[in-house]
Design a protein around this motif. Structure first.
Motif, PDB file in Angstrom:
ATOM      1  N   LEU A  91       0.828  -1.204   0.000  1.00 16.72           N
ATOM      2  CA  LEU A  91       0.000   0.000   0.000  1.00 16.72           C
ATOM      3  C   LEU A  91       0.867   1.260   0.000  1.00 16.72           C
ATOM      4  O   LEU A  91       0.584   2.227  -0.714  1.00 16.72           O
ATOM      5  N   ASP A  92       1.945   1.233   0.784  1.00 15.61           N
ATOM      6  CA  ASP A  92       2.851   2.382   0.829  1.00 15.61           C
ATOM      7  C   ASP A  92       3.499   2.612  -0.538  1.00 15.61           C
ATOM      8  O   ASP A  92       3.543   3.738  -1.030  1.00 15.61           O
ATOM      9  N   HIS A  93       3.989   1.553  -1.171  1.00 13.96           N
ATOM     10  CA  HIS A  93       4.611   1.692  -2.493  1.00 13.96           C
ATOM     11  C   HIS A  93       3.623   2.253  -3.516  1.00 13.96           C
ATOM     12  O   HIS A  93       3.982   3.126  -4.308  1.00 13.96           O
ATOM     13  N   GLY A  94       2.399   1.755  -3.513  1.00 13.94           N
ATOM     14  CA  GLY A  94       1.416   2.202  -4.493  1.00 13.94           C
ATOM     15  C   GLY A  94       0.912   3.613  -4.263  1.00 13.94           C
ATOM     16  O   GLY A  94       0.351   4.233  -5.173  1.00 13.94           O
ATOM     17  N   SER A  95       1.103   4.127  -3.057  1.00 15.83           N
ATOM     18  CA  SER A  95       0.597   5.464  -2.734  1.00 15.83           C
ATOM     19  C   SER A  95       1.621   6.561  -3.008  1.00 15.83           C
ATOM     20  O   SER A  95       1.311   7.741  -2.859  1.00 15.83           O
ATOM     21  N   ARG A  96       2.803   6.173  -3.429  1.00 18.33           N
ATOM     22  CA  ARG A  96       3.886   7.138  -3.591  1.00 18.33           C
ATOM     23  C   ARG A  96       4.363   7.200  -5.027  1.00 18.33           C
ATOM     24  O   ARG A  96       4.146   6.261  -5.775  1.00 18.33           O
ATOM     25  N   PRO A  97       5.028   8.241  -5.485  1.00 17.01           N
ATOM     26  CA  PRO A  97       5.291   9.456  -4.737  1.00 17.01           C
ATOM     27  C   PRO A  97       4.005  10.224  -4.448  1.00 17.01           C
ATOM     28  O   PRO A  97       2.977   9.993  -5.081  1.00 17.01           O
ATOM     29  N   TRP A  98       4.096  11.156  -3.518  1.00 18.40           N
ATOM     30  CA  TRP A  98       2.933  11.908  -3.089  1.00 18.40           C
ATOM     31  C   TRP A  98       2.219  12.476  -4.310  1.00 18.40           C
ATOM     32  O   TRP A  98       2.827  12.991  -5.243  1.00 18.40           O
ATOM     33  N   GLY A  99       0.882  12.337  -4.307  1.00 14.84           N
ATOM     34  CA  GLY A  99       0.063  12.859  -5.389  1.00 14.84           C
ATOM     35  C   GLY A  99      -0.080  11.928  -6.577  1.00 14.84           C
ATOM     36  O   GLY A  99      -0.771  12.243  -7.538  1.00 14.84           O
ATOM     37  N   GLN A 100       0.571  10.753  -6.530  1.00 15.45           N
ATOM     38  CA  GLN A 100       0.524   9.820  -7.653  1.00 15.45           C
ATOM     39  C   GLN A 100       0.055   8.432  -7.224  1.00 15.45           C
ATOM     40  O   GLN A 100       0.469   7.420  -7.798  1.00 15.45           O
ATOM     41  N   SER A 101      -0.816   8.371  -6.256  1.00 17.44           N
ATOM     42  CA  SER A 101      -1.313   7.086  -5.749  1.00 17.44           C
ATOM     43  C   SER A 101      -2.078   6.334  -6.833  1.00 17.44           C
ATOM     44  O   SER A 101      -2.924   6.902  -7.528  1.00 17.44           O
ATOM     45  N   VAL A 102      -1.785   5.045  -6.960  1.00 15.88           N
ATOM     46  CA  VAL A 102      -2.515   4.202  -7.919  1.00 15.88           C
ATOM     47  C   VAL A 102      -3.792   3.646  -7.305  1.00 15.88           C
ATOM     48  O   VAL A 102      -4.618   3.073  -8.013  1.00 15.88           O
ATOM     49  N   HIS A 126      -8.571  -2.411  10.382  1.00 19.24           N
ATOM     50  CA  HIS A 126      -7.367  -1.598  10.197  1.00 19.24           C
ATOM     51  C   HIS A 126      -7.135  -1.320   8.716  1.00 19.24           C
ATOM     52  O   HIS A 126      -6.785  -0.189   8.338  1.00 19.24           O
ATOM     53  N   LEU A 127      -7.322  -2.340   7.881  1.00 29.31           N
ATOM     54  CA  LEU A 127      -7.124  -2.159   6.446  1.00 29.31           C
ATOM     55  C   LEU A 127      -8.113  -1.135   5.896  1.00 29.31           C
ATOM     56  O   LEU A 127      -7.755  -0.287   5.078  1.00 29.31           O
ATOM     57  N   ARG A 128      -9.344  -1.186   6.358  1.00 29.06           N
ATOM     58  CA  ARG A 128     -10.345  -0.227   5.900  1.00 29.06           C
ATOM     59  C   ARG A 128      -9.948   1.216   6.254  1.00 29.06           C
ATOM     60  O   ARG A 128     -10.183   2.135   5.472  1.00 29.06           O
ATOM     61  N   MET A 129      -9.335   1.410   7.414  1.00 30.08           N
ATOM     62  CA  MET A 129      -8.887   2.759   7.794  1.00 30.08           C
ATOM     63  C   MET A 129      -7.808   3.255   6.836  1.00 30.08           C
ATOM     64  O   MET A 129      -7.841   4.403   6.399  1.00 30.08           O
ATOM     65  N   VAL A 130      -6.853   2.396   6.521  1.00 27.88           N
ATOM     66  CA  VAL A 130      -5.777   2.779   5.609  1.00 27.88           C
ATOM     67  C   VAL A 130      -6.348   3.076   4.222  1.00 27.88           C
ATOM     68  O   VAL A 130      -6.014   4.088   3.592  1.00 27.88           O
ATOM     69  N   LEU A 131      -7.233   2.198   3.742  1.00 27.21           N
ATOM     70  CA  LEU A 131      -7.808   2.384   2.407  1.00 27.21           C
ATOM     71  C   LEU A 131      -8.668   3.645   2.335  1.00 27.21           C
ATOM     72  O   LEU A 131      -8.678   4.337   1.308  1.00 27.21           O
ATOM     73  N   ALA A 132      -9.371   3.977   3.412  1.00 26.91           N
ATOM     74  CA  ALA A 132     -10.164   5.214   3.431  1.00 26.91           C
ATOM     75  C   ALA A 132      -9.248   6.425   3.258  1.00 26.91           C
ATOM     76  O   ALA A 132      -9.558   7.350   2.496  1.00 26.91           O
TER      77      ALA A 132
END
Length: 184
Positions: A91-102, A126-132
């Motif tokens: 999730l961290d890899h896919g959300s970066r760089p900032w502003g380019q989340s897949v 917990h996963l739902r919180m991160v995904l939100a």
């Protein structure tokens, strides 16, 4: 038209119950007209911001798979009352760089199985919180906290009769959620 779903299984264990559940869901009659691809999250390095501008090939592959998918299916075990580190790392890899989340805007569902009676309820929470936070639209109902028992999913990916109707309905709701979200 087939829906393309990226499947992220939070367990790397060979013979993982959650991998078997995901495969069982993919083999239900309602799923057969759609396309599924498993993300290889086990080959990702630990996330470091230093890689944002020149990501390793495994990160590029994850990002491209997610971008090319219509939806996301998260199938997670529960480790120490939360999500596995390997899933959070993806999730961290896919959300970066900032502003380019897949991840943003991809209709998604969360399910999981464990030998415990409450299945993966806390990990899913917990996963739902991160995904939100990542702006991932989530199917809220029906929820599915599956207790793993021998025979739940056979070697040929058949889901046990005792759970088949519920999981068929769950997948039907997921596809309806995706289609409704695509019409927006």
């Amino acid at each position: 038209m087939p829906i393309k779903t990226c499947v992220l299984v939070g367990s790397l264990r060979e013979g993982s119950y959650n991998r078997r559940l995901a495969e069982g869901l993919m083999h239900l009659p309602e799923s057969r007209e759609h396309e599924f691809a498993f993300a290889d999250i086990g080959s990702l390095p630990l996330y470091s911001e230093e890689q944002d501008n020149d990501p390793p090939p495994s990160v590029v592959a994850l990002r491209e798979l997610v971008k090319g998918s219509d939806s996301l299916l998260f199938v997670t075990p529960e480790y120490n009352r939360s999500i596995p580190g390997v899933l959070k790392n993806a999730l961290d890899h896919g959300s970066r760089p900032w502003g380019q989340s897949v991840w943003a805007g991809k209709p998604s569902a969360v399910i999981g199985t464990s030998i415990g009676q409450i299945g993966t309820a806390l990990a899913q929470s917990h996963l739902r919180m991160v995904l939100a936070y990542l702006d991932v639209p989530l199917m809220d109902q029906p929820e599915a906290y599956i207790q793993w028992k021998d025979g739940l999913v056979s070697e040929d990916h058949t889901i046990a009769e005792s759970s088949r109707d519920f999981l068929t309905g769950w997948m039907r709701a997921f596809f309806t959620f995706i289609e409704r979200h695509q019409d927006v």
